[in-house]
Scaffold this motif. Structure first.
Motif, PDB file in Angstrom:
ATOM      1  N   ALA A  23      37.996  -6.339  21.017  1.00 53.59           N
ATOM      2  CA  ALA A  23      39.025  -6.996  20.194  1.00 53.59           C
ATOM      3  C   ALA A  23      39.873  -5.964  19.461  1.00 53.59           C
ATOM      4  N   GLU A  24      39.223  -4.943  18.887  1.00 47.73           N
ATOM      5  CA  GLU A  24      39.965  -3.900  18.166  1.00 47.73           C
ATOM      6  C   GLU A  24      40.896  -3.135  19.112  1.00 47.73           C
ATOM      7  N   LYS A  25      40.469  -2.983  20.373  1.00 46.92           N
ATOM      8  CA  LYS A  25      41.291  -2.264  21.349  1.00 46.92           C
ATOM      9  C   LYS A  25      42.226  -3.192  22.122  1.00 46.92           C
ATOM     10  N   GLN A  26      42.165  -4.495  21.805  1.00 45.77           N
ATOM     11  CA  GLN A  26      43.060  -5.489  22.424  1.00 45.77           C
ATOM     12  C   GLN A  26      42.898  -5.521  23.940  1.00 45.77           C
ATOM     13  N   LYS A  78      38.468   4.861  27.213  1.00 46.80           N
ATOM     14  CA  LYS A  78      39.348   4.383  28.276  1.00 46.80           C
ATOM     15  C   LYS A  78      40.654   3.833  27.718  1.00 46.80           C
ATOM     16  N   TYR A  79      40.569   3.140  26.586  1.00 46.41           N
ATOM     17  CA  TYR A  79      41.758   2.509  26.013  1.00 46.41           C
ATOM     18  C   TYR A  79      42.197   3.238  24.741  1.00 46.41           C
ATOM     19  N   ALA A  80      42.149   4.544  24.809  1.00 46.55           N
ATOM     20  CA  ALA A  80      42.439   5.377  23.634  1.00 46.55           C
ATOM     21  C   ALA A  80      43.838   5.154  23.084  1.00 46.55           C
ATOM     22  N   LEU A  86      39.480   4.113  16.776  1.00 46.54           N
ATOM     23  CA  LEU A  86      38.021   4.059  16.919  1.00 46.54           C
ATOM     24  C   LEU A  86      37.336   5.404  17.135  1.00 46.54           C
ATOM     25  N   LEU A  87      38.008   6.355  17.777  1.00 50.13           N
ATOM     26  CA  LEU A  87      37.439   7.687  17.976  1.00 50.13           C
ATOM     27  C   LEU A  87      38.449   8.747  17.533  1.00 50.13           C
ATOM     28  N   LEU A 165      34.203   3.825  15.340  1.00 54.88           N
ATOM     29  CA  LEU A 165      33.003   3.193  15.880  1.00 54.88           C
ATOM     30  C   LEU A 165      31.800   3.377  14.961  1.00 54.88           C
ATOM     31  N   ALA A 166      31.791   4.440  14.183  1.00 54.64           N
ATOM     32  CA  ALA A 166      30.672   4.653  13.258  1.00 54.64           C
ATOM     33  C   ALA A 166      30.563   3.495  12.270  1.00 54.64           C
ATOM     34  N   ASP A 167      31.689   2.952  11.867  1.00 54.13           N
ATOM     35  CA  ASP A 167      31.692   1.770  11.001  1.00 54.13           C
ATOM     36  C   ASP A 167      31.396   0.517  11.819  1.00 54.13           C
TER      37      ASP A 167
END
Length: 216
Positions: A23-26, A78-80, A86-87, A165-167
């Motif tokens: 969801a965050e990466k749509q 993959k969806y950076a 996130l990273l 992602l840590a959160d």
């Protein structure tokens, strides 16, 4: 081919954090519900995807990955270039992220799982809750969060000032605690409380809770 997520039909656990990362990466995906009570995760077909017979599992056009944290990293890599970062991209920032992710896996997660086993697992199996063990588990998590209070006094999120992602890994089980009468997450110091309120208010999380793990 549609990205497939195999998981139990609950916005919790590994399936929950994978769905949240998507969801965050749509990223659109097809949710494939796995009936754990019917042992669908132990069939030969499922074991061919996950040798331990666990959920979640993803199938990205034939590329199969299991273990929720690994799946989330794959999605973020993959969806950076879309959705939430996130990273971190810098080498030092990435190491700080890995440090924070390790803190969650080695300190926070084990403490939460102890509470979940006592407060949720036993009642589901018809067993009485051992209040002394539950109190001990809550005290352990509270002590971990005292350290989080120090860390979160230095930056907004665990790995810096950006959500990573840590959160996100903390969403696996911690949001269930308040519903079980263990309101430790929202009753700590100001830094932990601010951070946790930020996590609970993220639009992707609010939407996922409302809609569930349906096909997107």
């Amino acid at each position: 081919m549609v990205f497939k997520l195999y998981a139990a039909p609950h916005v919790a656990g590994g399936g929950g954090i994978v769905a949240l990362a998507l969801a965050e990466k749509q990223v659109p995906y097809k949710f494939v519900s796995v009936n754990m009570e019917a042992k669908e995760h132990k069939t030969p077909e499922f074991l061919a995807m996950h040798p331990f017979g666990q959920v979640p599992v993803i199938d990205d056009d034939g590329f199969v990955v299991y273990e929720s944290r690994a799946i989330c990293r794959y999605i973020a890599e993959k969806y950076a270039d879309q959705g939430t970062g996130l990273l971190p991209k810098g080498s030092k920032e990435r190491i700080i992220f890995e440090q924070a992710a390790s803190v969650e896996a080695a300190n926070f997660y084990p403490a939460v799982i102890k509470i979940m086993g006592e407060a949720f697992g036993k009642p589901r199996r018809g067993l009485p809750v051992d209040q002394a063990l539950l109190n001990e588990a809550v005290a352990e998590l509270s002590a971990k969060l005292d350290v989080y209070e120090v860390i979160l006094g230095k930056h907004r999120f665990l790995a810096g000032d950006e959500f990573t992602l840590a959160d996100l890994f903390h969403y696996a089980y911690a949001p269930l605690l308040a519903g079980g009468g263990v309101d430790v997450m929202a009753s700590k110091g100001p830094n932990v409380t601010r951070w946790w309120n930020d996590l609970m208010a993220r639009p992707a999380w609010v939407k996922l809770k409302a809609e569930g793990l349906n096909s997107k």
